[in-house]
Scaffold this active site. Structure first.
Site, PDB file in Angstrom:
ATOM      1  N   CYS A   1      25.778  26.558  55.234  1.00 52.61           N
ATOM      2  CA  CYS A   1      24.926  26.730  54.050  1.00 52.61           C
ATOM      3  C   CYS A   1      23.994  25.546  53.808  1.00 52.61           C
ATOM      4  O   CYS A   1      23.135  25.616  52.935  1.00 52.61           O
ATOM      5  CB  CYS A   1      25.794  26.980  52.822  1.00 52.61           C
ATOM      6  SG  CYS A   1      26.907  28.364  53.058  1.00 52.61           S
ATOM      7  N   HIS A  48      21.898  25.995  46.857  1.00 56.72           N
ATOM      8  CA  HIS A  48      22.537  27.066  47.625  1.00 56.72           C
ATOM      9  C   HIS A  48      23.254  27.989  46.641  1.00 56.72           C
ATOM     10  O   HIS A  48      24.005  27.529  45.779  1.00 56.72           O
ATOM     11  CB  HIS A  48      23.513  26.446  48.626  1.00 56.72           C
ATOM     12  CG  HIS A  48      24.425  27.434  49.241  1.00 56.72           C
ATOM     13  ND1 HIS A  48      23.978  28.633  49.756  1.00 56.72           N
ATOM     14  CD2 HIS A  48      25.779  27.429  49.420  1.00 56.72           C
ATOM     15  CE1 HIS A  48      25.010  29.315  50.214  1.00 56.72           C
ATOM     16  NE2 HIS A  48      26.110  28.613  50.020  1.00 56.72           N
ATOM     17  N   ASN A  76      26.174  35.199  48.255  1.00 51.06           N
ATOM     18  CA  ASN A  76      25.993  33.963  49.024  1.00 51.06           C
ATOM     19  C   ASN A  76      25.500  34.337  50.420  1.00 51.06           C
ATOM     20  O   ASN A  76      26.254  34.882  51.212  1.00 51.06           O
ATOM     21  CB  ASN A  76      27.339  33.233  49.070  1.00 51.06           C
ATOM     22  CG  ASN A  76      27.313  31.990  49.948  1.00 51.06           C
ATOM     23  OD1 ASN A  76      26.391  31.774  50.722  1.00 51.06           O
ATOM     24  ND2 ASN A  76      28.357  31.187  49.833  1.00 51.06           N
TER      25      ASN A  76
HETATM   26  N1  ACO Z   1      39.280  39.725  42.403  1.00 54.19           N
HETATM   27  C1  ACO Z   1      40.288  39.565  41.519  1.00 54.19           C
HETATM   28  N2  ACO Z   1      41.129  38.510  41.569  1.00 54.19           N
HETATM   29  C2  ACO Z   1      40.934  37.586  42.519  1.00 54.19           C
HETATM   30  C3  ACO Z   1      39.889  37.695  43.465  1.00 54.19           C
HETATM   31  C4  ACO Z   1      39.058  38.813  43.382  1.00 54.19           C
HETATM   32  N3  ACO Z   1      38.023  39.015  44.230  1.00 54.19           N
HETATM   33  N4  ACO Z   1      39.937  36.621  44.297  1.00 54.19           N
HETATM   34  C5  ACO Z   1      40.960  35.861  43.882  1.00 54.19           C
HETATM   35  N5  ACO Z   1      41.571  36.453  42.825  1.00 54.19           N
HETATM   36  C6  ACO Z   1      42.728  35.975  42.047  1.00 54.19           C
HETATM   37  C7  ACO Z   1      43.584  35.001  42.830  1.00 54.19           C
HETATM   38  O1  ACO Z   1      44.521  35.676  43.629  1.00 54.19           O
HETATM   39  C8  ACO Z   1      44.206  34.184  41.727  1.00 54.19           C
HETATM   40  O2  ACO Z   1      45.291  34.924  41.210  1.00 54.19           O
HETATM   41  P1  ACO Z   1      46.657  34.155  40.780  1.00 54.19           P
HETATM   42  O3  ACO Z   1      46.242  33.236  39.673  1.00 54.19           O
HETATM   43  O4  ACO Z   1      47.533  35.279  40.366  1.00 54.19           O
HETATM   44  O5  ACO Z   1      47.099  33.424  42.006  1.00 54.19           O
HETATM   45  C9  ACO Z   1      43.137  34.158  40.643  1.00 54.19           C
HETATM   46  O6  ACO Z   1      42.246  35.224  40.938  1.00 54.19           O
HETATM   47  C10 ACO Z   1      42.349  32.873  40.616  1.00 54.19           C
HETATM   48  O7  ACO Z   1      41.953  32.533  41.945  1.00 54.19           O
HETATM   49  P2  ACO Z   1      41.157  31.209  42.276  1.00 54.19           P
HETATM   50  O8  ACO Z   1      40.977  31.088  43.756  1.00 54.19           O
HETATM   51  O9  ACO Z   1      41.775  30.057  41.545  1.00 54.19           O
HETATM   52  O10 ACO Z   1      39.762  31.542  41.574  1.00 54.19           O
HETATM   53  P3  ACO Z   1      38.594  30.571  41.289  1.00 54.19           P
HETATM   54  O11 ACO Z   1      38.324  30.524  39.860  1.00 54.19           O
HETATM   55  O12 ACO Z   1      38.755  29.261  42.032  1.00 54.19           O
HETATM   56  O13 ACO Z   1      37.360  31.323  41.969  1.00 54.19           O
HETATM   57  C11 ACO Z   1      36.003  31.257  43.959  1.00 54.19           C
HETATM   58  C12 ACO Z   1      37.367  31.567  43.387  1.00 54.19           C
HETATM   59  C13 ACO Z   1      34.980  32.144  43.287  1.00 54.19           C
HETATM   60  C14 ACO Z   1      36.029  31.536  45.461  1.00 54.19           C
HETATM   61  C15 ACO Z   1      35.663  29.777  43.688  1.00 54.19           C
HETATM   62  O14 ACO Z   1      36.741  28.953  44.067  1.00 54.19           O
HETATM   63  C16 ACO Z   1      34.442  29.312  44.416  1.00 54.19           C
HETATM   64  O15 ACO Z   1      33.334  29.768  44.163  1.00 54.19           O
HETATM   65  N6  ACO Z   1      34.582  28.347  45.340  1.00 54.19           N
HETATM   66  C17 ACO Z   1      33.439  27.812  46.053  1.00 54.19           C
HETATM   67  C18 ACO Z   1      32.997  28.714  47.174  1.00 54.19           C
HETATM   68  C19 ACO Z   1      31.722  28.167  47.756  1.00 54.19           C
HETATM   69  O16 ACO Z   1      30.945  27.550  47.055  1.00 54.19           O
HETATM   70  N7  ACO Z   1      31.454  28.328  49.021  1.00 54.19           N
HETATM   71  C20 ACO Z   1      30.193  27.706  49.452  1.00 54.19           C
HETATM   72  C21 ACO Z   1      30.087  27.480  50.757  1.00 54.19           C
HETATM   73  S1  ACO Z   1      29.980  28.964  51.662  1.00 54.19           S
HETATM   74  C22 ACO Z   1      29.512  28.537  53.245  1.00 54.19           C
HETATM   75  O17 ACO Z   1      29.240  27.429  53.580  1.00 54.19           O
HETATM   76  C23 ACO Z   1      29.572  29.627  54.298  1.00 54.19           C
END
Ligand code: ACO
Length: 332
Positions: free
Chosen positions: A116, A257, A287
């Site tokens: 990215c 990004h 993304n």
């Molecule tokens: N739908 C419903 N529930 C979900 C989903 C979903 N799609 N995905 C995860 N959950 C659940 C999890 O299982 C967890 O449940 P639990 O509490 O019972 O264990 C809960 O939701 C919270 O999960 P988290 O992983 O803590 O959620 P978070 O608030 O961290 O959001 C996310 C996840 C959106 C992926 C976030 O961490 C994020 O955006 N991270 C950065 C990603 C990024 O920026 N990538 C960029 C680079 S990409 C590249 O270079 C190719």
């Protein structure tokens, strides 16, 4: 300016999307998720997905053609094509297919892989060739079809990614409009986000085996990547601004990004930048990796929001881990 050295101008943009759209509601028919969860945690409402008859080369070529036309140039004017992608049609590289498709017969073309951060690293690379007087006109494309490598059973990643391509034309000029840049890598955090090769042993003759594998699907430690982004991105932007002798309030547009709306909001808050200067289009595209910054830039240029002379800060971050920023002034 020293003889043999030139400045860099950003003179045209283009982008391309595939037609098929997968909404959050459609995704919730595939995995245990909901529009409410995805949109509140990420800001994403839908993403575009390439179908069987669509290729990365084709999409990248469309974006490049649009950028070349916007710059009032012809394909034969182009000296260099840099294709930032992590999802080539061909592991030997896809940039040459793009070169052939657009008829840029004089250009040399190569791929650049930095996930990215690829588009930011691409324009910095292009600027080196222009500043040294080697090339006049360069097309930098960011294009990715991450949908090819998503595990569609994994709700923690499949809701995030989409496909697309964007491009800019950079040209040699007297006054340098690349006002500053920073690029960084931290391979010790590589495991946080990867699309790794998985070798399988292929016995050739007794005692000799080759590797014959394939790539796995995307794996990500979302929380680690989130923490990394909200600390490193403001830092790299502040450093870039400092070296350019500018402050955050001098920025007309911040184009990050498009990974997560919460990351955009956190970075804007840290820079004390009002939200109306932060460009966000992830609701429509998700993304799109290396494509996300040039798609957002092109949409903002084409809707007339970006005017010549506007200062735009861009920052990419992602797998590697890699991150970087560039500060540019739009137009000639
Ligand atoms: N739908 C419903 N529930 C979900 C989903 C979903 N799609 N995905 C995860 N959950 C659940 C999890 O299982 C967890 O449940 P639990 O509490 O019972 O264990 C809960 O939701 C919270 O999960 P988290 O992983 O803590 O959620 P978070 O608030 O961290 O959001 C996310 C996840 C959106 C992926 C976030 O961490 C994020 O955006 N991270 C950065 C990603 C990024 O920026 N990538 C960029 C680079 S990409 C590249 O270079 C190719």
């Amino acid at each position: 300016m020293i003889k043999g050295e030139a400045g860099v101008a950003f003179i045209g943009s283009g982008s391309a999307q595939v037609e098929t759209v997968l909404s959050n509601d459609m995704l919730s028919q595939m995995v245990e998720t909901s529009d409410e969860w995805i949109s509140t945690r990420t800001g994403i409402r839908q993403r575009h997905l390439a179908s069987m008859n669509e290729s990365l080369a084709e999409l990248a070529a469309q974006a490049a053609q649009a950028a070349i036309a916007a710059a009032n140039l012809a394909p034969d004017d182009i000296d260099l094509i840099i294709l930032a992608t992590s999802t080539p049609d061909d592991l030997f590289g896809t940039a040459c297919q793009v070169q052939a498709a657009i008829g840029a017969n004089r250009a040399v073309a190569f791929d650049l892989t930095a996930a990215c951060s690829g588009f930011v690293f691409g324009i910095v690379t292009a600027a080196q060739f222009i500043r040294t007087g080697t090339y006049q006109n360069v097309v930098v494309i960011g294009a990715d079809l991450l949908s090819r490598w998503v595990d569609w059973q994994d709700r923690t990643t499949c809701v995030l990614f989409g496909d697309g391509a964007g491009a800019v034309v950079m040209q040699a000029c007297d006054r340098d409009r690349l006002l500053g840049f920073e690029m960084h890598s931290d391979g010790s955090m590589n495991g946080c986000l990867s699309l790794a090769y998985q070798p399988e042993s292929n016995a050739l003759i007794d005692g000799v085996a080759s590797q014959q594998g394939t790539f796995k699907t995307i794996t990500m430690n979302g929380r680690e990547v989130y923490r990394f982004a909200v600390s490193r991105v403001p830092e790299v932007l502040e450093k870039t601004l400092f070296h350019a002798g500018l402050a955050a309030e001098d920025i007309d547009w911040l184009i990050l990004h498009q990974a997560n709306q919460r990351i955009l909001d956190a970075v804007a808050k840290r820079l004390k930048l009002p939200n109306d200067r932060v460009v966000s289009n992830m609701a429509k595209h998700g993304n799109t990796s290396a494509a996300s910054i040039p798609i957002a830039l092109d949409e903002w240029v084409r809707t007339g929001n970006v005017k010549p002379g506007h200062k735009i800060a861009i920052s990419g971050f992602g797998a590697g881990l890699t991150w970087g920023a560039a500060l540019l002034e739009w137009g000639l």
